[in-house]
Write a protein that holds these residues in place. Sequence first.
Motif, PDB file in Angstrom:
ATOM      1  N   TYR A  89       0.712  -1.288   0.074  1.00 14.77           N
ATOM      2  CA  TYR A  89      -0.128   0.005  -0.086  1.00 14.77           C
ATOM      3  C   TYR A  89       0.830   1.285   0.297  1.00 14.77           C
ATOM      4  O   TYR A  89       0.663   2.109  -0.854  1.00 14.77           O
ATOM      5  CB  TYR A  89      -1.037  -0.132   1.295  1.00 14.77           C
ATOM      6  CG  TYR A  89      -1.770  -1.079   1.244  1.00 14.77           C
ATOM      7  CD1 TYR A  89      -2.050  -1.917   0.332  1.00 14.77           C
ATOM      8  CD2 TYR A  89      -2.720  -1.061   2.600  1.00 14.77           C
ATOM      9  CE1 TYR A  89      -3.102  -2.952   0.334  1.00 14.77           C
ATOM     10  CE2 TYR A  89      -3.493  -2.236   2.577  1.00 14.77           C
ATOM     11  CZ  TYR A  89      -3.682  -3.164   1.360  1.00 14.77           C
ATOM     12  OH  TYR A  89      -4.792  -4.189   1.667  1.00 14.77           O
ATOM     13  N   HIS A  90       1.914   1.270   0.850  1.00 13.64           N
ATOM     14  CA  HIS A  90       2.816   2.577   0.923  1.00 13.64           C
ATOM     15  C   HIS A  90       3.775   2.523  -0.226  1.00 13.64           C
ATOM     16  O   HIS A  90       3.838   3.682  -0.756  1.00 13.64           O
ATOM     17  CB  HIS A  90       3.836   2.203   2.181  1.00 13.64           C
ATOM     18  CG  HIS A  90       3.167   2.395   3.185  1.00 13.64           C
ATOM     19  ND1 HIS A  90       2.957   3.503   3.931  1.00 13.64           N
ATOM     20  CD2 HIS A  90       2.912   1.606   4.304  1.00 13.64           C
ATOM     21  CE1 HIS A  90       2.443   3.423   5.227  1.00 13.64           C
ATOM     22  NE2 HIS A  90       2.284   2.190   5.388  1.00 13.64           N
ATOM     23  N   PHE A  91       3.924   1.522  -0.715  1.00 12.58           N
ATOM     24  CA  PHE A  91       4.666   1.640  -2.040  1.00 12.58           C
ATOM     25  C   PHE A  91       3.945   2.167  -3.382  1.00 12.58           C
ATOM     26  O   PHE A  91       4.467   3.097  -4.112  1.00 12.58           O
ATOM     27  CB  PHE A  91       5.358   0.249  -2.706  1.00 12.58           C
ATOM     28  CG  PHE A  91       6.021   0.339  -3.970  1.00 12.58           C
ATOM     29  CD1 PHE A  91       7.272   0.791  -4.090  1.00 12.58           C
ATOM     30  CD2 PHE A  91       5.338  -0.272  -5.211  1.00 12.58           C
ATOM     31  CE1 PHE A  91       7.855   0.642  -5.273  1.00 12.58           C
ATOM     32  CE2 PHE A  91       5.951  -0.076  -6.355  1.00 12.58           C
ATOM     33  CZ  PHE A  91       7.156   0.252  -6.514  1.00 12.58           C
ATOM     34  N   ARG A  92       2.558   1.704  -3.453  1.00  7.63           N
ATOM     35  CA  ARG A  92       1.912   2.324  -4.525  1.00  7.63           C
ATOM     36  C   ARG A  92       1.667   3.758  -4.363  1.00  7.63           C
ATOM     37  O   ARG A  92       1.351   4.562  -5.295  1.00  7.63           O
ATOM     38  CB  ARG A  92       0.653   1.460  -4.698  1.00  7.63           C
ATOM     39  CG  ARG A  92      -0.356   1.798  -5.897  1.00  7.63           C
ATOM     40  CD  ARG A  92       0.190   1.560  -7.139  1.00  7.63           C
ATOM     41  NE  ARG A  92       0.325   0.414  -7.820  1.00  7.63           N
ATOM     42  CZ  ARG A  92       1.085  -0.308  -8.520  1.00  7.63           C
ATOM     43  NH1 ARG A  92       2.216   0.445  -8.653  1.00  7.63           N
ATOM     44  NH2 ARG A  92       0.949  -1.404  -8.774  1.00  7.63           N
ATOM     45  N   LEU A  93       1.297   4.049  -3.131  1.00  9.94           N
ATOM     46  CA  LEU A  93       1.123   5.535  -2.660  1.00  9.94           C
ATOM     47  C   LEU A  93       1.978   6.476  -3.119  1.00  9.94           C
ATOM     48  O   LEU A  93       1.935   7.530  -3.682  1.00  9.94           O
ATOM     49  CB  LEU A  93       0.577   5.644  -1.389  1.00  9.94           C
ATOM     50  CG  LEU A  93       0.216   7.050  -0.806  1.00  9.94           C
ATOM     51  CD1 LEU A  93      -0.998   7.683  -1.660  1.00  9.94           C
ATOM     52  CD2 LEU A  93      -0.298   6.785   0.776  1.00  9.94           C
ATOM     53  N   ALA A  94       3.302   5.796  -2.603  1.00 16.54           N
ATOM     54  CA  ALA A  94       4.397   6.698  -3.099  1.00 16.54           C
ATOM     55  C   ALA A  94       4.756   6.719  -4.554  1.00 16.54           C
ATOM     56  O   ALA A  94       4.942   7.894  -4.978  1.00 16.54           O
ATOM     57  CB  ALA A  94       5.797   6.088  -2.592  1.00 16.54           C
ATOM     58  N   GLU A  95       4.598   5.816  -5.184  1.00 15.40           N
ATOM     59  CA  GLU A  95       4.692   5.855  -6.807  1.00 15.40           C
ATOM     60  C   GLU A  95       3.533   6.718  -7.588  1.00 15.40           C
ATOM     61  O   GLU A  95       3.842   7.373  -8.221  1.00 15.40           O
ATOM     62  CB  GLU A  95       4.283   4.376  -7.456  1.00 15.40           C
ATOM     63  CG  GLU A  95       4.725   4.131  -8.694  1.00 15.40           C
ATOM     64  CD  GLU A  95       4.539   2.827  -9.048  1.00 15.40           C
ATOM     65  OE1 GLU A  95       5.218   2.559 -10.274  1.00 15.40           O
ATOM     66  OE2 GLU A  95       3.891   2.060  -8.448  1.00 15.40           O
ATOM     67  N   THR A  96       2.289   6.933  -6.723  1.00 15.82           N
ATOM     68  CA  THR A  96       1.539   7.627  -7.423  1.00 15.82           C
ATOM     69  C   THR A  96       1.484   9.040  -7.030  1.00 15.82           C
ATOM     70  O   THR A  96       1.469   9.902  -7.935  1.00 15.82           O
ATOM     71  CB  THR A  96       0.026   7.065  -6.569  1.00 15.82           C
ATOM     72  OG1 THR A  96      -0.332   5.886  -6.735  1.00 15.82           O
ATOM     73  CG2 THR A  96      -1.250   7.954  -7.507  1.00 15.82           C
ATOM     74  N   TYR A  97       2.210   9.382  -5.829  1.00 11.61           N
ATOM     75  CA  TYR A  97       2.394  10.773  -5.680  1.00 11.61           C
ATOM     76  C   TYR A  97       3.655  11.192  -6.477  1.00 11.61           C
ATOM     77  O   TYR A  97       3.564  12.478  -7.260  1.00 11.61           O
ATOM     78  CB  TYR A  97       3.090  10.950  -3.939  1.00 11.61           C
ATOM     79  CG  TYR A  97       2.088  10.991  -3.192  1.00 11.61           C
ATOM     80  CD1 TYR A  97       1.204  12.177  -3.133  1.00 11.61           C
ATOM     81  CD2 TYR A  97       2.054  10.016  -2.106  1.00 11.61           C
ATOM     82  CE1 TYR A  97       0.219  12.218  -1.937  1.00 11.61           C
ATOM     83  CE2 TYR A  97       1.162  10.323  -1.202  1.00 11.61           C
ATOM     84  CZ  TYR A  97       0.217  11.344  -1.055  1.00 11.61           C
ATOM     85  OH  TYR A  97      -0.603  11.796   0.003  1.00 11.61           O
ATOM     86  N   LEU A  98       4.476  10.520  -7.013  1.00  2.85           N
ATOM     87  CA  LEU A  98       5.561  10.602  -7.870  1.00  2.85           C
ATOM     88  C   LEU A  98       5.086  10.767  -9.436  1.00  2.85           C
ATOM     89  O   LEU A  98       5.274  11.621 -10.203  1.00  2.85           O
ATOM     90  CB  LEU A  98       6.855   9.527  -7.905  1.00  2.85           C
ATOM     91  CG  LEU A  98       7.638   9.720  -6.543  1.00  2.85           C
ATOM     92  CD1 LEU A  98       8.606   8.406  -6.771  1.00  2.85           C
ATOM     93  CD2 LEU A  98       8.340  11.106  -6.438  1.00  2.85           C
ATOM     94  N   SER A  99       4.137  10.083  -9.576  1.00  4.49           N
ATOM     95  CA  SER A  99       3.401  10.035 -10.867  1.00  4.49           C
ATOM     96  C   SER A  99       2.796  11.606 -11.129  1.00  4.49           C
ATOM     97  O   SER A  99       2.681  11.989 -12.392  1.00  4.49           O
ATOM     98  CB  SER A  99       2.411   8.910 -11.161  1.00  4.49           C
ATOM     99  OG  SER A  99       3.257   7.741 -11.157  1.00  4.49           O
ATOM    100  N   LEU A 100       1.989  11.970  -9.970  1.00  2.00           N
ATOM    101  CA  LEU A 100       1.404  12.895 -10.342  1.00  2.00           C
ATOM    102  C   LEU A 100       2.159  14.153 -10.146  1.00  2.00           C
ATOM    103  O   LEU A 100       1.855  15.194 -10.856  1.00  2.00           O
ATOM    104  CB  LEU A 100       0.375  13.195  -8.985  1.00  2.00           C
ATOM    105  CG  LEU A 100      -0.627  14.400  -8.870  1.00  2.00           C
ATOM    106  CD1 LEU A 100      -1.397  14.347 -10.088  1.00  2.00           C
ATOM    107  CD2 LEU A 100      -1.219  14.471  -7.327  1.00  2.00           C
ATOM    108  N   ASP A 101       3.202  14.236  -9.602  1.00  2.00           N
ATOM    109  CA  ASP A 101       4.052  15.291  -9.196  1.00  2.00           C
ATOM    110  C   ASP A 101       5.491  14.975  -8.615  1.00  2.00           C
ATOM    111  O   ASP A 101       5.448  14.613  -7.425  1.00  2.00           O
ATOM    112  CB  ASP A 101       3.394  16.612  -8.431  1.00  2.00           C
ATOM    113  CG  ASP A 101       4.302  17.716  -8.437  1.00  2.00           C
ATOM    114  OD1 ASP A 101       5.614  17.775  -9.233  1.00  2.00           O
ATOM    115  OD2 ASP A 101       3.719  18.839  -8.090  1.00  2.00           O
TER     116      ASP A 101
END
Length: 346
Positions: A89-101
Amino acid sequence: MRKHVFPILIPLILFACGKSLPEGARYISSTDTSFSADIRSISTKINEDPKNPENYYLRGNAFFYALRYKDAIIDLNTAVSLNGDNSLYHFRLAETYLSLDTANFELSDKHLSKCLKLRNNNYPEAAFLLAKLYIARQQYLDADKLLFGLISNPEFQEKAYILKAVSLKEQRDTLSSIAIIDKVLLMNPNNLDATMQKALFLFDKDLKLCEKYVNKAIVLNEFSDEALYTKGLIEQKKNNFSDAVKLYEKVIKINPYHIYAYYNRAVVETIFENYQVSAELCDKITTLNPTFEKAYVLRGYDFMLLEDKNAAVDNFTKALKLNPNSSLAKEYLAAVKSLKNLKPAF
């Protein structure tokens, strides 16, 4: 009487469903056709069992792959709040934050670091992504610590070497960087990333040899936006503008977010005095990335030659706010302000 009861009951039911969700969670009706069938299906499960973190993760994951990062972040944060010990869950959340900005450094660092802590530093995907983040932040020593461990992992060895080469290149240690790229190509001649890095090193030194590596990269992956983009740059440098434009258009079709493909496409239009077309391409760039200073300079130049003084001044001013040291923006701004009647010239 009945005519009034039914409409009142509907919002009460929806309100009850919404209140049963965890704080910060998002309610999506299973009948809301503005969402895909997958999203609606998972939403049904969430509404039936609103305390199950896995369903929020699955819906966040679906949003992630649909490139709806803001929607994904809401669900992934809910999943983490319900189960903070799940490293995925933490990994995907971090990856999403980076994909967004990519500016979301603190949040991405927080969740990637949590991943590694939960897995006793045995989460190579998280370590690799965090190393990339550190290099982007110029925290090279922190990146090196992570890359050192990844190099001994057969699955990540080549990726880690290439990332190390990128790090050395950014630190202006070109010889060491090239040596690592050559080492990777000896290990695996068909490594796409190493092939492209080799091509980029050769771009300003040996265009003919550079093109050979780019052509090889395209053979390895005909849909590589970076390989096709670099091929476009080569054609542009050779003044084969028609071929360059076709390649940039292909890049944009593969990756609609490729800022530099739009930019160089706009440059070609300006060269051929298609100033309005170039300005419209710059509109697309600044929509995708409002901090891309070069687009404002180019659009200002286009408006200058279109004799739209106010628009030109506005764009050069915006460019200087982003980069006060932009010599081109300063030069053009001074020129456009000093002329009462601008004459198109290139």
